[in-house]
Scaffold this motif. Sequence first.
Motif, PDB file in Angstrom:
ATOM      1  N   LEU A   1      65.655  33.132  39.630  1.00  0.00           N
ATOM      2  CA  LEU A   1      64.405  32.452  39.306  1.00  0.00           C
ATOM      3  C   LEU A   1      64.456  30.992  39.728  1.00  0.00           C
ATOM      4  CD1 LEU A   1      61.789  33.437  38.012  1.00  0.00           C
ATOM      5  CD2 LEU A   1      62.614  32.577  35.814  1.00  0.00           C
ATOM      6  N   LEU A   2      65.596  30.361  39.493  1.00  0.00           N
ATOM      7  CA  LEU A   2      65.752  28.968  39.925  1.00  0.00           C
ATOM      8  C   LEU A   2      65.727  28.867  41.444  1.00  0.00           C
ATOM      9  CD1 LEU A   2      66.497  25.946  39.113  1.00  0.00           C
ATOM     10  CD2 LEU A   2      68.792  26.601  39.866  1.00  0.00           C
ATOM     11  N   LEU A   3      66.495  29.723  42.117  1.00  0.00           N
ATOM     12  CA  LEU A   3      66.549  29.678  43.581  1.00  0.00           C
ATOM     13  C   LEU A   3      65.170  29.921  44.192  1.00  0.00           C
ATOM     14  CD1 LEU A   3      69.885  31.588  44.322  1.00  0.00           C
ATOM     15  CD2 LEU A   3      69.455  29.122  44.475  1.00  0.00           C
ATOM     16  N   ARG A   4      64.392  30.791  43.555  1.00  0.00           N
ATOM     17  CA  ARG A   4      63.048  31.068  44.049  1.00  0.00           C
ATOM     18  C   ARG A   4      62.150  29.846  43.892  1.00  0.00           C
ATOM     19  NH1 ARG A   4      57.454  31.105  43.436  1.00  0.00           N
ATOM     20  NH2 ARG A   4      56.749  32.521  45.047  1.00  0.00           N
TER      21      ARG A   4
ATOM     22  N   LEU B   1      72.794  23.251  38.977  1.00  0.00           N
ATOM     23  CA  LEU B   1      72.958  22.360  40.136  1.00  0.00           C
ATOM     24  C   LEU B   1      73.976  22.930  41.118  1.00  0.00           C
ATOM     25  CD1 LEU B   1      72.870  18.843  38.420  1.00  0.00           C
ATOM     26  CD2 LEU B   1      71.152  19.793  39.963  1.00  0.00           C
ATOM     27  N   ASP B   2      74.999  23.605  40.589  1.00  0.00           N
ATOM     28  CA  ASP B   2      75.990  24.239  41.463  1.00  0.00           C
ATOM     29  C   ASP B   2      75.399  25.443  42.186  1.00  0.00           C
ATOM     30  OD1 ASP B   2      78.007  22.453  40.809  1.00  0.00           O
ATOM     31  OD2 ASP B   2      78.750  23.663  39.130  1.00  0.00           O
ATOM     32  N   VAL B   3      74.437  26.112  41.542  1.00  0.00           N
ATOM     33  CA  VAL B   3      73.790  27.287  42.153  1.00  0.00           C
ATOM     34  C   VAL B   3      72.829  26.858  43.259  1.00  0.00           C
ATOM     35  CG1 VAL B   3      72.221  29.230  41.707  1.00  0.00           C
ATOM     36  CG2 VAL B   3      74.002  28.654  40.040  1.00  0.00           C
ATOM     37  N   MET B   4      72.187  25.705  43.075  1.00  0.00           N
ATOM     38  CA  MET B   4      71.185  25.227  44.023  1.00  0.00           C
ATOM     39  C   MET B   4      71.781  24.922  45.387  1.00  0.00           C
ATOM     40  SD  MET B   4      69.108  22.623  41.500  1.00  0.00           S
ATOM     41  CE  MET B   4      68.420  21.690  42.881  1.00  0.00           C
ATOM     42  N   PRO B   5      71.002  25.109  46.452  1.00  0.00           N
ATOM     43  CA  PRO B   5      71.453  24.675  47.784  1.00  0.00           C
ATOM     44  C   PRO B   5      71.461  23.156  47.868  1.00  0.00           C
ATOM     45  CG  PRO B   5      69.174  25.396  47.875  1.00  0.00           C
ATOM     46  CD  PRO B   5      69.655  25.716  46.481  1.00  0.00           C
ATOM     47  N   ALA B   6      72.242  22.613  48.795  1.00  0.00           N
ATOM     48  CA  ALA B   6      72.356  21.167  48.939  1.00  0.00           C
ATOM     49  C   ALA B   6      71.008  20.515  49.220  1.00  0.00           C
ATOM     50  CB  ALA B   6      73.341  20.832  50.053  1.00  0.00           C
ATOM     51  N   SER B   7      70.156  21.189  49.994  1.00  0.00           N
ATOM     52  CA  SER B   7      68.830  20.636  50.312  1.00  0.00           C
ATOM     53  C   SER B   7      67.994  20.462  49.056  1.00  0.00           C
ATOM     54  CB  SER B   7      68.106  21.538  51.311  1.00  0.00           C
ATOM     55  OG  SER B   7      67.961  22.852  50.768  1.00  0.00           O
ATOM     56  N   GLY B   8      68.151  21.378  48.103  1.00  0.00           N
ATOM     57  CA  GLY B   8      67.410  21.279  46.859  1.00  0.00           C
ATOM     58  C   GLY B   8      67.910  20.155  45.977  1.00  0.00           C
ATOM     59  N   ARG B   9      69.226  19.970  45.930  1.00  0.00           N
ATOM     60  CA  ARG B   9      69.793  18.913  45.094  1.00  0.00           C
ATOM     61  C   ARG B   9      69.353  17.529  45.538  1.00  0.00           C
ATOM     62  NH1 ARG B   9      74.453  22.433  45.067  1.00  0.00           N
ATOM     63  NH2 ARG B   9      75.357  21.342  46.837  1.00  0.00           N
ATOM     64  N   MET B  10      68.977  17.381  46.806  1.00  0.00           N
ATOM     65  CA  MET B  10      68.560  16.079  47.335  1.00  0.00           C
ATOM     66  C   MET B  10      67.188  15.657  46.824  1.00  0.00           C
ATOM     67  SD  MET B  10      69.869  16.527  51.272  1.00  0.00           S
ATOM     68  CE  MET B  10      69.041  15.054  51.812  1.00  0.00           C
ATOM     69  N   THR B  11      66.310  16.622  46.547  1.00  0.00           N
ATOM     70  CA  THR B  11      64.931  16.272  46.198  1.00  0.00           C
ATOM     71  C   THR B  11      64.479  16.785  44.835  1.00  0.00           C
ATOM     72  OG1 THR B  11      64.146  18.249  47.362  1.00  0.00           O
ATOM     73  CG2 THR B  11      64.177  16.177  48.610  1.00  0.00           C
ATOM     74  N   VAL B  12      65.137  17.830  44.324  1.00  0.00           N
ATOM     75  CA  VAL B  12      64.684  18.472  43.091  1.00  0.00           C
ATOM     76  C   VAL B  12      65.442  17.933  41.886  1.00  0.00           C
ATOM     77  CG1 VAL B  12      64.494  20.661  41.847  1.00  0.00           C
ATOM     78  CG2 VAL B  12      63.981  20.566  44.296  1.00  0.00           C
TER      79      VAL B  12
END
Length: 204
Positions: free
Chosen positions: A66-69, A11-22
């Motif tokens: 892989l997660l970011l992709r 979750l820390d690696v993910m961008p903020a936009s991803g944390r909102m929906t993923v």
Amino acid sequence: MEPNVEIRRLLDVMPASGRMTVKLVSKPEQSKVIDASFPLPWNQERPVYINFDLWRRLKQPQRDLLLLRTISWLTGVKWFKPDIYQGVVVAGILGGFVESAQQDVVGVVVAGGLSAIALIRIWRTNNSQESELNADTAAIRIALRRGYSETEAAEHLLTAIETVAKIEGRSGLNFSELIRCQNLRAIAGLSTMGVPESYKNNPM
């Protein structure tokens, strides 16, 4: 590997936009290392399923890329954006309502057909080889903000794709993965041969 600990790290690696929906979900029974369904327009939440027993066999940089992709691909799917196909869908739906109110059967069929054609075109665009390559590029851009260089990020994603195929017991990479790997080799400076423009612009 403790799934909850790894999920918090991811979750820390993910961008903020991803944390909102993923939403990251542990799914030990699946045969894939990481999996996500094509997001439909009425689904607000976009789950990503991870088999952490398989996931731990990847190196941390490979897991990050892989997660970011995967996140980049999910958030890159756009059902509602201003272009001609979305306009045709809206016009077709509105036209269908008008024709239905006037009890014009032929008009309803034509309006519905136009909407269906436009929706298929939108779906194909979001499932194109270009969207696959764009997701890789977006993941690398995000990785730059996580301390990776462009070359490192491309190499980690490249090796992650190849390693996942081995972990999942597949005999080799599929066509889309082969194209992606060739593109990543070019980005990483491992090959002078990039991907032809035809693969970047044509639906799969």
